[in-house]
Design a protein around this motif. Structure first.
Motif, short mmCIF file in Angstrom:
data_model
loop_
_atom_site.label_atom_id
_atom_site.label_comp_id
_atom_site.label_asym_id
_atom_site.label_seq_id
_atom_site.Cartn_x
_atom_site.Cartn_y
_atom_site.Cartn_z
N UNK A 23 5.80 11.61 59.40
CA UNK A 23 6.47 12.01 60.63
C UNK A 23 6.02 13.40 61.09
N UNK A 24 5.75 14.26 60.12
CA UNK A 24 5.24 15.60 60.47
C UNK A 24 3.87 15.45 61.16
N UNK A 46 9.10 -0.40 61.62
CA UNK A 46 9.41 -0.60 63.04
C UNK A 46 10.13 0.64 63.59
N UNK A 47 11.07 1.17 62.81
CA UNK A 47 11.81 2.36 63.25
C UNK A 47 10.86 3.55 63.42
N UNK A 48 9.90 3.66 62.47
CA UNK A 48 8.95 4.78 62.51
C UNK A 48 8.02 4.67 63.73
N UNK A 49 7.75 3.43 64.16
CA UNK A 49 6.93 3.26 65.37
C UNK A 49 7.60 3.94 66.56
N UNK A 50 8.94 3.84 66.60
CA UNK A 50 9.72 4.49 67.66
C UNK A 50 9.63 6.01 67.59
N UNK A 51 9.22 6.54 66.44
CA UNK A 51 9.08 8.00 66.28
C UNK A 51 7.62 8.42 66.41
#
Ligand code: F3S
Length: 276
Positions: A23-24, A46-51
């Motif tokens: 994420x960094x 999938x959640x990380x794609x949103x980030x």
């Protein structure tokens, strides 16, 4: 109905660390992509794609100047070399315990020692370790798969998420053939703790639910450990997959979660069970 959660369940330190690193990278060096899923949990990926963290399956899909994140289970060295040649920024989120397996494999290669990797030959972690071991290596999912022809001495490395029983059975089969072993028990502590806690809980409940990616090796091993106690066991990815029939007439239901299963997925499962 009483719902009990295993003493050790859910995210391990290697997965938490990989998500923080990735994420960094997505914030500081966009666009960022992981080479294959960052962790073996489709809901969290999938959640990380949103980030802002995309997923690619091959380096040919990466736009020029992008950042490539190496997932927690590592990757073969050739892929890293290719990414460097393409001038991509590489951010390594490989778990340090997987990295240790890769370093041991390299050590064997330098010394000319043949490596046996105990684990699933198709798993990315195992392919990565094999890549570091070089041509003098083989991956075996069990003792039955050991090649007939092996040198008089081999180094043994275990996929971090396998069981101690599997490693012991392969080591015993090699010893019976009088092959000298340099044995590295590289099963990670988080895996061993989760397996022991899952089996303990399975022993005192009527039904076990194991939540985590169907593509997650450590989650599948947890389900096997629970089923091995004789307690009916169901492996689900999400709360929605729980059929009320699973827990019909159960007085106590046990829950455990793989090392790549996020807390929010575990919480949703517990809520659904309490509502039944
Ligand atoms: Fe690392 Fe063990 Fe987790 S190898 S990614 S700490 S399951």
């Amino acid at each position: 109905m009483e719902v009990l959660l295993a003493k050790h369940a859910g995210f391990c330190f290697g997965v938490k660390r990989a998500i923080e690193i990735a994420l960094k990278a997505a914030r500081e060096y966009p666009p960022a992509f992981t080479l294959g899923p960052l962790i073996h949990n489709p809901q969290e990926v999938e959640r990380l794609k949103g980030e802002g963290l995309g997923v690619i399956n091959s380096l040919s899909e990466v736009p020029p100047g992008a950042t490539v994140v190496i997932p927690s289970h590592g990757f073969p060295p050739e892929a890293l070399d290719e990414a460097s040649r393409m001038g991509l920024r590489i951010v390594d989120a490989t778990c340090p315990l997987v990295k240790r397996c890769q370093e041991l494999a390299e050590e064997h290669r330098r010394e000319g020692l043949f490596t046996v990797v105990v684990g699933d030959p198709d798993h990315t972690e195992v392919r990565g370790i094999l890549g570091h071991a070089g041509p003098q290596a083989v991956a075996v999912p069990g003792a039955d798969a050991l090649p007939a022809d092996l040198p008089r001495e081999v180094g043994v490395i275990c996929q971090t998420t396998q069981t101690a029983g599997l490693l012991a059975s392969v080591a015993a089969a090699l010893s019976r053939r009088d092959i000298a072993l340099r044995l590295h028990n590289t099963i990670c502590r988080a895996t061993a703790q989760r397996q022991a806690a899952a089996a303990d809980l399975a022993g005192i409940v009527d039904v076990m639910l194991v939540v985590g990616g169907k593509n997650s090796s450590n989650t599948r091993r947890l389900a096997e450990a629970c089923a091995g106690t004789g307690t009916p066991t169901f492996h689900v990815e999400t709360a929605e997959e729980v059929d009320p029939g699973f827990v019909l007439r159960a007085r106590r239901v046990g829950v455990t979660a793989g090392a790549s299963t996020p807390g929010w997925v575990v919480e949703a499962l517990l809520e659904r069970l309490r509502a039944l």
